[in-house]
Write an enzyme that holds these catalytic residues in place. Structure first.
Site, PDB file in Angstrom:
ATOM      1  N   ALA A   1     -11.877  75.700  21.358  1.00 50.26           N
ATOM      2  CA  ALA A   1     -10.696  76.570  21.429  1.00 50.26           C
ATOM      3  C   ALA A   1     -11.068  77.887  22.112  1.00 50.26           C
ATOM      4  O   ALA A   1     -10.883  78.966  21.554  1.00 50.26           O
ATOM      5  CB  ALA A   1     -10.160  76.822  20.019  1.00 50.26           C
TER       6      ALA A   1
ATOM      7  N   ARG B   1     -12.588  81.879  15.069  1.00 54.55           N
ATOM      8  CA  ARG B   1     -11.798  81.743  16.296  1.00 54.55           C
ATOM      9  C   ARG B   1     -10.471  81.034  15.995  1.00 54.55           C
ATOM     10  O   ARG B   1      -9.421  81.423  16.482  1.00 54.55           O
ATOM     11  CB  ARG B   1     -12.599  80.954  17.339  1.00 54.55           C
ATOM     12  CG  ARG B   1     -12.430  81.554  18.696  1.00 54.55           C
ATOM     13  CD  ARG B   1     -13.370  81.038  19.735  1.00 54.55           C
ATOM     14  NE  ARG B   1     -13.312  81.973  20.862  1.00 54.55           N
ATOM     15  CZ  ARG B   1     -13.911  81.789  22.017  1.00 54.55           C
ATOM     16  NH1 ARG B   1     -14.649  80.723  22.198  1.00 54.55           N
ATOM     17  NH2 ARG B   1     -13.794  82.661  22.987  1.00 54.55           N
TER      18      ARG B   1
ATOM     19  N   PRO C   1     -23.177  76.465  28.706  1.00 56.02           N
ATOM     20  CA  PRO C   1     -23.870  77.605  29.324  1.00 56.02           C
ATOM     21  C   PRO C   1     -25.167  77.193  30.021  1.00 56.02           C
ATOM     22  O   PRO C   1     -25.556  76.027  29.959  1.00 56.02           O
ATOM     23  CB  PRO C   1     -24.175  78.502  28.116  1.00 56.02           C
ATOM     24  CG  PRO C   1     -24.254  77.566  26.952  1.00 56.02           C
ATOM     25  CD  PRO C   1     -23.312  76.451  27.244  1.00 56.02           C
TER      26      PRO C   1
ATOM     27  N   GLU D   1     -11.283  72.148  35.074  1.00 60.40           N
ATOM     28  CA  GLU D   1     -10.273  73.210  35.031  1.00 60.40           C
ATOM     29  C   GLU D   1     -10.577  74.250  36.108  1.00 60.40           C
ATOM     30  O   GLU D   1     -11.712  74.668  36.252  1.00 60.40           O
ATOM     31  CB  GLU D   1     -10.275  73.859  33.637  1.00 60.40           C
ATOM     32  CG  GLU D   1      -9.180  74.885  33.462  1.00 60.40           C
ATOM     33  CD  GLU D   1      -7.838  74.367  33.934  1.00 60.40           C
ATOM     34  OE1 GLU D   1      -7.342  73.374  33.382  1.00 60.40           O
ATOM     35  OE2 GLU D   1      -7.285  74.942  34.888  1.00 60.40           O
TER      36      GLU D   1
ATOM     37  N   ALA E   1     -16.542  73.946  44.175  1.00 61.05           N
ATOM     38  CA  ALA E   1     -15.443  74.913  44.349  1.00 61.05           C
ATOM     39  C   ALA E   1     -15.915  76.299  43.908  1.00 61.05           C
ATOM     40  O   ALA E   1     -15.710  77.289  44.616  1.00 61.05           O
ATOM     41  CB  ALA E   1     -14.221  74.477  43.537  1.00 61.05           C
TER      42      ALA E   1
ATOM     43  N   PHE F   1     -18.410  77.727  46.452  1.00 60.68           N
ATOM     44  CA  PHE F   1     -17.766  78.226  47.672  1.00 60.68           C
ATOM     45  C   PHE F   1     -17.085  79.573  47.433  1.00 60.68           C
ATOM     46  O   PHE F   1     -17.153  80.468  48.271  1.00 60.68           O
ATOM     47  CB  PHE F   1     -16.718  77.214  48.182  1.00 60.68           C
ATOM     48  CG  PHE F   1     -17.273  76.223  49.163  1.00 60.68           C
ATOM     49  CD1 PHE F   1     -18.280  75.343  48.794  1.00 60.68           C
ATOM     50  CD2 PHE F   1     -16.793  76.158  50.454  1.00 60.68           C
ATOM     51  CE1 PHE F   1     -18.806  74.423  49.694  1.00 60.68           C
ATOM     52  CE2 PHE F   1     -17.314  75.247  51.372  1.00 60.68           C
ATOM     53  CZ  PHE F   1     -18.308  74.373  50.989  1.00 60.68           C
TER      54      PHE F   1
ATOM     55  N   CYS G   1     -18.846  81.705  34.605  1.00 66.60           N
ATOM     56  CA  CYS G   1     -18.982  80.428  35.309  1.00 66.60           C
ATOM     57  C   CYS G   1     -19.709  80.458  36.649  1.00 66.60           C
ATOM     58  O   CYS G   1     -20.524  79.573  36.912  1.00 66.60           O
ATOM     59  CB  CYS G   1     -17.615  79.801  35.482  1.00 66.60           C
ATOM     60  SG  CYS G   1     -16.901  79.372  33.883  1.00 66.60           S
TER      61      CYS G   1
END
Ligand code: NAD
Ligand code: UGA
Length: 458
Positions: free
Chosen positions: A12, A41, A92, A160, A222, A225, A275
């Site tokens: 979550a 959380r 991670p 995602e 992605a 780049f 990320c």
């Protein structure tokens, strides 16, 4: 009320919460459960004070929670009841053992696979939502198939692409949805089932179906780049400061070429976030593991350039402030890794703050959303750092301001008032190039934009 399908999301966090909330809003006939090992959380997701700040998210959660969106800590019950399980746990960078500092730490991911095997009662579609190394689905399948007890698990990749700060908009109007599945009857059927969820609001042509491996690798590529574009323009910003060229003018000229495009060409103190760095390092690690050292070196340079940019920013501050910041008070405007989020994971502000502390500066951290996280990030710094959400208070008696996050409200501050309250000469280092530099110079500031000529009285 009985629902047409039950969908579970394990994890979550920044991805699991907003993604399921938007899906719940768009698919009222499905029930969405979001579970997490962290009970605090979950309690926050069930409160008026959500655990993450995302524009528009409160409204989406308010409209769906308790109707067809539920947050809970009961992972086993969630797995038993679900037809489809999205896994959105954190992946991670590994901090120990082989691949430390580069490879993905898949312990949270693997734990979910074991939990699914333990508690699932019927057939399930398992959806990889987390960002994972290419061919992770293979490992997942091995764990799931080691103990099927008559159940069938189909693993699908659905990475995602949302960005923090614009998560709700990205989920509603994303450029594409990517679904990777095996080229088998059951694989194709599973991909269709997942595509059906998105078809509730995404135009069919934006739903891309690929192999599992292409889907997994596309996500890493992605991000690589996107980060590469920032490192490219940041490399140019260093050159601009030496040559009196202007990095914003260059970004405009270069970005006007439709083959290049104008997005992601804003020079900055460096890219941050949970990320980019981890995903590029993961790509580097994968390339090295296939002995593709040139490929690995190529992508690693994107990360190294980013580190150079942060160091360069601080070196410039020290040099311009007469080669010392020891004992000087520096106000940091922004600590989040970008605007519209309270997230500080891998924020360039952390590196800048630490480098300034090494130079014995005293820091005042200010940020509209990230103070709570900043306190944790700099917990070991003790009395050398103070915190306030208010930039005016932060700048009182400061020698310098460093703008580290592109919060819109920083453009609208009364800089004449701020200047009055600062020590002189008053320096401003704009690590995001968001301020009106000439206006600041007119007020009296010594102004140091990024990748642009400085405006000073010296
Ligand atoms: P996060 O740390 O915010 O959330 C992950 C959650 O998973 C945590 O709340 C953690 O407690 C929970 N968790 C870990 N192990 C668990 C387990 N075994 N069972 C139940 N819950 C468990 O991470 P995030 O930012 O949401 O990222 C999740 C994944 O999505 C990562 O792989 C990331 O790379 C990827 N991703 C993130 C973003 C982003 O903008 N943050 C965007 C795209 C993709
Ligand atoms: C990024 C990608 O944009 C998402 O598509 C992806 O899903 C996500 O990573 C992920 O996999 O987690 P995010 O990290 O949330 O999203 O934020 P970005 O908007 O990409 O910004 C990353 C960093 O780059 C920020 O520090 C930002 O300030 C910086 N940046 C961005 C620049 O310095 N210049 C730019 O022109 C753009």
């Amino acid at each position: 009320m009985s629902h047409a399908k039950r969908i579970l999301c394990i994890g979550a966090g920044y991805v699991g919460g907003p993604t399921m909330a938007v899906m719940a809003m768009k698919c009222p006939e499905y029930r969405f459960d979001v579970v997490d090992i962290n009970p605090e959380r979950i309690a926050r997701w069930n409160s008026d004070h959500l655990p993450i700040y995302e524009p528009g998210l409160d409204e989406v959660v308010r409209g769906t929670r308790g109707r067809n969106l539920f947050f809970s800590s009961d992972i086993a019950a969630g797995i038993r009841a679900a037809d489809i399980i999205f896994v959105s746990v954190n992946t991670p960078t590994k901090t120990f053992g082989e691949g430390a500092g580069m490879a993905s730490d898949l312990q949270y991911w693997e734990r979910t696979a074991h939990e699914i095997v333990e508690h699932a009662e019927g057939d399930k579609i398992i959806v990889e939502k987390s960002t994972l190394p290419v061919r992770t689905a293979e490992a997942m399948e091995r764990i799931l198939k080691a103990n099927t007890r008559g159940r069938r698990f189909e693993v699908v990749s659905n990475p995602e692409f949302l960005s923090e700060g614009t998560a709700v908009r990205d989920l509603l109007e994303g450029d594409r949805v990517l679904i990777g599945a095996h080229d088998t009857d059951s694989g194709r059927a599973a991909a269709e089932t997942i595509a059906d969820i998105y078809r509730h609001w995404m135009p069919a042509e934006r739903i891309l179906l690929t192999s599992v491996w292409s889907s997994e690798l596309s996500k890493l590529v992605a991000n690589a780049f996107l980060a590469q574009r920032i490192s490219s323009i940041n490399a140019v910003s260093a050159l601009c400061e030496q040559t009196d060229a202007d990095v914003a003018e260059i970004a405009r000229a270069v970005g006007s070429d439709s083959r290049i495009g104008s997005k992601f060409l804003k020079a900055s103190v460096g890219f941050g976030g949970s990320c980019f760095k981890k995903d590029i390092l993961n790509l580097v690690y994968i390339a090295r593991s296939y002995h593709l050292h040139e490929v690995a070196d190529y992508w690693e340079m994107v990360v190294r350039l980013n580190e150079f940019q942060m160091q360069r920013f601080v070196r410039r501050m020290v040099r311009e402030m007469f080669n010392t910041v020891a004992g000087k008070k520096i106000a940091l405007f922004g600590f989040a890794f970008k605007a519209d989020t309270g997230d500080t994971r891998e924020s360039p502000a952390i590196t800048v703050a630490r480098l300034l502390l090494e130079e014995r500066a005293r820091l005042v951290v200010s940020d509209p959303q990230a103070i709570e996280n900043a306190r944790m990030d700099l917990a070991d710094a003790g009395d050398d750092v103070t915190y306030t959400p208010d930039p005016y208070t932060a700048a009182e008696n400061a020698d310098a301001i460093a703008v580290l996050t592109e919060w819109r409200q920083y453009r609208e501050l009364d800089f004449a008032k701020i200047f009055q309250a600062m020590r002189k000469p008053a320096f401003i280092f704009d690590g995001r190039n968001i301020l009106d530099h000439q206006a600041l110079r007119n007020i009296g500031f010594q102004v140091f934009p990024l990748g642009r000529r400085c405006l000073t009285s010296f």
